[in-house]
Design a protein around this motif. Structure first.
Motif, PDB file in Angstrom:
ATOM      1  N   GLU A  72       0.555  -1.046   0.061  1.00  0.00           N
ATOM      2  CA  GLU A  72       0.057  -0.101  -0.281  1.00  0.00           C
ATOM      3  C   GLU A  72       0.774   1.350   0.008  1.00  0.00           C
ATOM      4  OE1 GLU A  72      -3.024  -0.013   3.061  1.00  0.00           O
ATOM      5  OE2 GLU A  72      -4.028  -1.901   2.146  1.00  0.00           O
ATOM      6  N   ASP A  73       0.352   2.187  -0.376  1.00  0.00           N
ATOM      7  CA  ASP A  73       1.041   3.591  -0.248  1.00  0.00           C
ATOM      8  C   ASP A  73       2.181   3.883  -1.274  1.00  0.00           C
ATOM      9  OD1 ASP A  73      -0.340   5.037   1.774  1.00  0.00           O
ATOM     10  OD2 ASP A  73       0.302   3.647   3.081  1.00  0.00           O
ATOM     11  N   VAL A  74       2.010   2.797  -2.558  1.00  0.00           N
ATOM     12  CA  VAL A  74       2.984   3.518  -3.619  1.00  0.00           C
ATOM     13  C   VAL A  74       2.461   4.603  -4.305  1.00  0.00           C
ATOM     14  CG1 VAL A  74       3.530   1.561  -5.567  1.00  0.00           C
ATOM     15  CG2 VAL A  74       2.899   0.567  -3.799  1.00  0.00           C
ATOM     16  N   ASN A  75       3.561   5.541  -4.876  1.00  0.00           N
ATOM     17  CA  ASN A  75       3.208   6.470  -5.399  1.00  0.00           C
ATOM     18  C   ASN A  75       4.319   6.280  -7.002  1.00  0.00           C
ATOM     19  OD1 ASN A  75       1.981   7.599  -4.196  1.00  0.00           O
ATOM     20  ND2 ASN A  75       3.615   9.062  -3.159  1.00  0.00           N
ATOM     21  N   ILE A  76       3.856   5.864  -8.421  1.00  0.00           N
ATOM     22  CA  ILE A  76       4.156   5.768  -9.540  1.00  0.00           C
ATOM     23  C   ILE A  76       4.499   7.197  -9.995  1.00  0.00           C
ATOM     24  CG2 ILE A  76       4.498   4.598 -11.445  1.00  0.00           C
ATOM     25  CD1 ILE A  76       2.974   1.396 -10.059  1.00  0.00           C
ATOM     26  N   GLU A  77       5.876   7.803 -10.675  1.00  0.00           N
ATOM     27  CA  GLU A  77       5.904   8.987 -11.317  1.00  0.00           C
ATOM     28  C   GLU A  77       6.641   9.121 -12.386  1.00  0.00           C
ATOM     29  OE1 GLU A  77       6.504  13.854 -10.167  1.00  0.00           O
ATOM     30  OE2 GLU A  77       6.779  11.942  -8.242  1.00  0.00           O
ATOM     31  N   PHE A  78       6.449   9.706 -13.461  1.00  0.00           N
ATOM     32  CA  PHE A  78       6.854   9.345 -14.798  1.00  0.00           C
ATOM     33  C   PHE A  78       7.324  10.353 -14.517  1.00  0.00           C
ATOM     34  CE2 PHE A  78       4.314   6.163 -15.294  1.00  0.00           C
ATOM     35  CZ  PHE A  78       4.687   4.570 -16.174  1.00  0.00           C
ATOM     36  N   GLU A  79       8.427  10.645 -16.262  1.00  0.00           N
ATOM     37  CA  GLU A  79       9.019  12.155 -16.344  1.00  0.00           C
ATOM     38  C   GLU A  79       8.219  12.735 -17.660  1.00  0.00           C
ATOM     39  OE1 GLU A  79      12.696  12.224 -18.399  1.00  0.00           O
ATOM     40  OE2 GLU A  79      12.808  10.484 -16.608  1.00  0.00           O
ATOM     41  N   SER A  80       7.619  13.551 -17.429  1.00  0.00           N
ATOM     42  CA  SER A  80       7.007  13.922 -18.443  1.00  0.00           C
ATOM     43  C   SER A  80       7.417  13.400 -20.682  1.00  0.00           C
ATOM     44  CB  SER A  80       7.377  15.717 -19.519  1.00  0.00           C
ATOM     45  OG  SER A  80       5.727  16.491 -20.609  1.00  0.00           O
ATOM     46  N   GLY A  81       7.325  13.191 -20.906  1.00  0.00           N
ATOM     47  CA  GLY A  81       7.495  12.111 -21.850  1.00  0.00           C
ATOM     48  C   GLY A  81       6.981  11.419 -22.817  1.00  0.00           C
ATOM     49  N   THR A  82       7.160  10.957 -24.414  1.00  0.00           N
ATOM     50  CA  THR A  82       6.179   9.963 -24.942  1.00  0.00           C
ATOM     51  C   THR A  82       6.392   8.879 -24.195  1.00  0.00           C
ATOM     52  OG1 THR A  82       6.000  11.578 -26.625  1.00  0.00           O
ATOM     53  CG2 THR A  82       5.026   9.707 -27.233  1.00  0.00           C
ATOM     54  N   TYR A  83       6.060   7.645 -24.054  1.00  0.00           N
ATOM     55  CA  TYR A  83       6.235   6.372 -24.250  1.00  0.00           C
ATOM     56  C   TYR A  83       5.632   5.427 -25.136  1.00  0.00           C
ATOM     57  CZ  TYR A  83       7.808   8.161 -19.430  1.00  0.00           C
ATOM     58  OH  TYR A  83       8.787   9.011 -18.343  1.00  0.00           O
ATOM     59  N   HIS A  84       5.958   4.821 -25.260  1.00  0.00           N
ATOM     60  CA  HIS A  84       5.691   3.617 -26.139  1.00  0.00           C
ATOM     61  C   HIS A  84       5.450   2.193 -25.169  1.00  0.00           C
ATOM     62  CE1 HIS A  84       5.347   6.184 -29.855  1.00  0.00           C
ATOM     63  NE2 HIS A  84       6.729   6.238 -29.563  1.00  0.00           N
ATOM     64  N   PHE A  85       3.975   1.852 -25.405  1.00  0.00           N
ATOM     65  CA  PHE A  85       3.973  -0.033 -24.854  1.00  0.00           C
ATOM     66  C   PHE A  85       3.397  -0.505 -25.796  1.00  0.00           C
ATOM     67  CE2 PHE A  85       3.466   3.703 -21.288  1.00  0.00           C
ATOM     68  CZ  PHE A  85       4.465   2.750 -20.991  1.00  0.00           C
ATOM     69  N   TYR A  86       4.114  -1.776 -25.908  1.00  0.00           N
ATOM     70  CA  TYR A  86       3.903  -2.562 -27.236  1.00  0.00           C
ATOM     71  C   TYR A  86       3.446  -3.868 -25.708  1.00  0.00           C
ATOM     72  CZ  TYR A  86       6.941  -0.581 -30.390  1.00  0.00           C
ATOM     73  OH  TYR A  86       6.788   0.463 -31.685  1.00  0.00           O
ATOM     74  N   PRO A  87       2.591  -5.265 -27.288  1.00  0.00           N
ATOM     75  CA  PRO A  87       1.623  -6.078 -25.918  1.00  0.00           C
ATOM     76  C   PRO A  87       2.407  -6.805 -25.285  1.00  0.00           C
ATOM     77  CG  PRO A  87       1.319  -6.530 -28.269  1.00  0.00           C
ATOM     78  CD  PRO A  87       1.626  -5.043 -28.715  1.00  0.00           C
TER      79      PRO A  87
END
Length: 563
Positions: A34-49
């Motif tokens: 619990e109490d998990v913070n996930i942070e992305f730096e600003s940008g363009t991310y690609h996700f493939y299957p």
């Protein structure tokens, strides 16, 4: 507190297949904490299957019940915050961007969601008559080929035949007045279409059979949206979740709905936009509804959202009717999920209360509780009840009475989509206020249906106030008036009504003809202190201002009006 920067997990703003793998490792590592913070730096991310987790999902109001892949599988997380810092997430081929199952107290903010290759394609009309239309298509953006005089579109790992299209007005970028969406070469519907390529990027489609014609309203220069992909992967899918907050989230495209929640409670969507991508020339957004919530409860808040150019309704909130197939000894009843897009939905669980309704009048017969509910398969459930079986019979429908939400929709803009604006069939307190509607069909539609879609339930109290209804219901096939109440009961009984109460006050109606309300089978309606303004946006459809049938008490106060 677990503060996680995704770069440290090798999730990078780049076009790389490995992002999905490293994201999966991160989520698996902290799942259960619990109490998990996930942070992305600003940008363009690609996700493939390629490395995504697979899960068998029965997603209501979608086309397929199959094993699906999900990029952000947040299942079983509690007290999670995902902060995107205005990052762009681009997803490849058929996958669900966000899956939330058995989640609690989740916040997702500051992201945009898009597909690398859209599930639709588009073109522009270059010639049109009643038997032939020529279309220009950017073959690089929307790859296609013709085989056996039929048109196919290709994408990342898919190839689908065109089966429907919808034409938009080139200036307003809305469904064309006088047209409806069309279907082609389908086994059970549509015209027989013959395709040929006149030159690369210029296609000709003909209707060779007698009696088949294109709409007279089709015009050179109008864009056409080609629909060729199944409705299978919503941008966000929630099931069995509590306290979900999405804010400052934008969905540009999804091969399904923009957001769908099933059997979840206390959902807040704030500045959750389903909108056209300003960086691409696409005139469409999602394959189906922008937002849909099914069998939910608690407070459902939809605030300050822009919902535009999706290819079905704006917001749809409803339950599901299941049909009684057989009444058996020992207080057992066999029930069936009838509509093909409801298969597998957890409509009732042990210990929950349900109401039985007559299948024709849709009026209540009795209320009982499920002592047990056994799922036989995705279509049938066996329920053991605590009540009198004499009131039960085959053909009746049941609805879950423990999952009824209160709904507030405020500050939203709904425009330029196919079909309707807000569909509400829910028995809690509902408030629709301070919104802007420009919808080709009904802006607000109140139904309830025990014969076709099997969407429940009866509205108890609905307040519609301080909204702007701007030239709505200009395509009658999708709406009889700006506000429409039309449950599908086949039998009406004197003194008894399906819906209960609706007030419509302090709204502005900008109308191109006299239509305001089309209402049926409701106990009380109040229409007061509204302003009606005459426009010339479209040719009039009807001069009937109020159409009523089987309405108990109707209060109509004179409006300030130009018509």
């Amino acid at each position: 507190m677990n503060n996680l920067e995704v770069r440290k997990w090798n999730i990078l703003p780049a076009d790389r297949k490995e992002n999905t793998w490293y994201l999966r490792k991160l989520l698996d590592e902290y799942r259960g904490r619990e109490d998990v913070n996930i942070e992305f730096e600003s940008g363009t991310y690609h996700f493939y299957p390629d490395y995504a987790r697979e899960t068998l999902l029965f997603i209501s109001n979608h086309d397929e019940d199959t094993i699906k892949k999900a990029a952000f599988d947040l299942s079983d997380y509690k007290k999670l915050k995902l902060k995107g810092n205005n990052s762009h997430f681009i997803f490849h081929t058929d996958m669900i961007p966000f899956l939330l199952n058995r989640c609690e107290d989740i916040v997702i903010e500051g992201i945009t969601v898009d597909l690398a290759r859209a599930g639709h394609s588009q073109g522009i009309i270059r010639y049109a008559d009643e038997k032939r239309i020529d279309l220009e298509i950017d073959q690089k953006e929307y790859p296609y080929f013709i085989k056996h005089r039929r048109l196919y579109f290709t994408g990342e790992n898919y190839c689908h035949e065109l089966n429907r299209w919808m034409e938009l007005d080139q200036e307003r970028l809305e469904p064309v007045y006088g047209n409806v969406d069309r279907s082609f070469n389908m086994p059970d519907a549509g015209e027989t279409a013959v395709w040929e390529e006149k030159e690369p990027g210029l296609l000709c489609v003909r209707l060779p059979e007698d009696g088949q014609r294109f709409d007279a309203a089709s015009r050179v220069g109008n864009p056409v949206i080609f629909r060729h992909h199944p409705r299978n992967c919503p941008a966000f899918y929630l099931e069995n979740c509590v306290k979900i907050y999405l804010r400052d989230v934008t969905v540009y495209h999804a091969a399904g709905m923009g957001f769908i929640a099933c059997r979840s409670e206390n959902i807040h969507l704030e500045r959750y936009n389903v909108m056209r991508n300003p960086g691409r020339n696409e005139v469409f957004t999602t394959e189906a509804d922008a937002i849909q919530m099914i069998g939910c409860r608690g407070k459902l808040l939809i605030k300050d959202c822009l919902l535009e150019n999706q290819l079905d309704d704006g917001i749809n909130i409803h339950g599901v009717y299941a049909q009684i197939v057989d009444v058996m000894p020992d207080h057992r009843i066999l029930i069936k999920l009838v509509h093909h897009q409801h298969k597998g939905m957890p409509v009732l669980k042990s210990g929950e209360s349900f109401r039985v309704l007559d299948g024709d009048s849709m009026l209540p017969v009795c209320c009982q509780k499920a002592i047990s509910a056994e799922i036989l398969n995705r279509e049938f459930l066996m329920i053991r009840t605590d009540g009198n079986q004499e009131c039960l019979k085959a053909g009746q429908v049941i609805e879950n009475m423990d999952w009824i939400p209160d709904v507030e929709i405020t500050g939203c803009t709904l425009r330029n989509n196919r079909a309707r604006g807000v569909l509400i069939t829910a028995g809690g307190n509902i408030r629709i206020h301070k919104n802007y509607f420009h919808i080709s069909g009904a802006a607000v539609l109140i139904e309830g249906d025990s014969k076709d879609w099997f969407e429940s339930g009866a509205v108890n109290r609905l307040e519609i106030s301080e909204n702007i209804f701007d030239n709505c219901a200009y395509i009658p096939a999708w709406g009889k008036a700006p506000i429409q109440v039309s449950p599908s009961a086949k039998k009406l009984e004197a003194g008894s009504y399906y819906h209960k109460f609706m007030s419509i006050t302090h709204n502005i109606f900008r109308c191109f003809d006299r239509r305001l309300l089309w209402i049926k089978n409701i106990e009380q309606v109040i229409f007061t202190d509204n302003r009606v303004e005459l426009t010339k946006a479209y040719k009039p459809v009807s001069q009937n201002r109020f159409v009523t049938e089987h309405v108990g008490e109707l209060t109509l106060q004179d409006t300030e009006s130009g018509i």
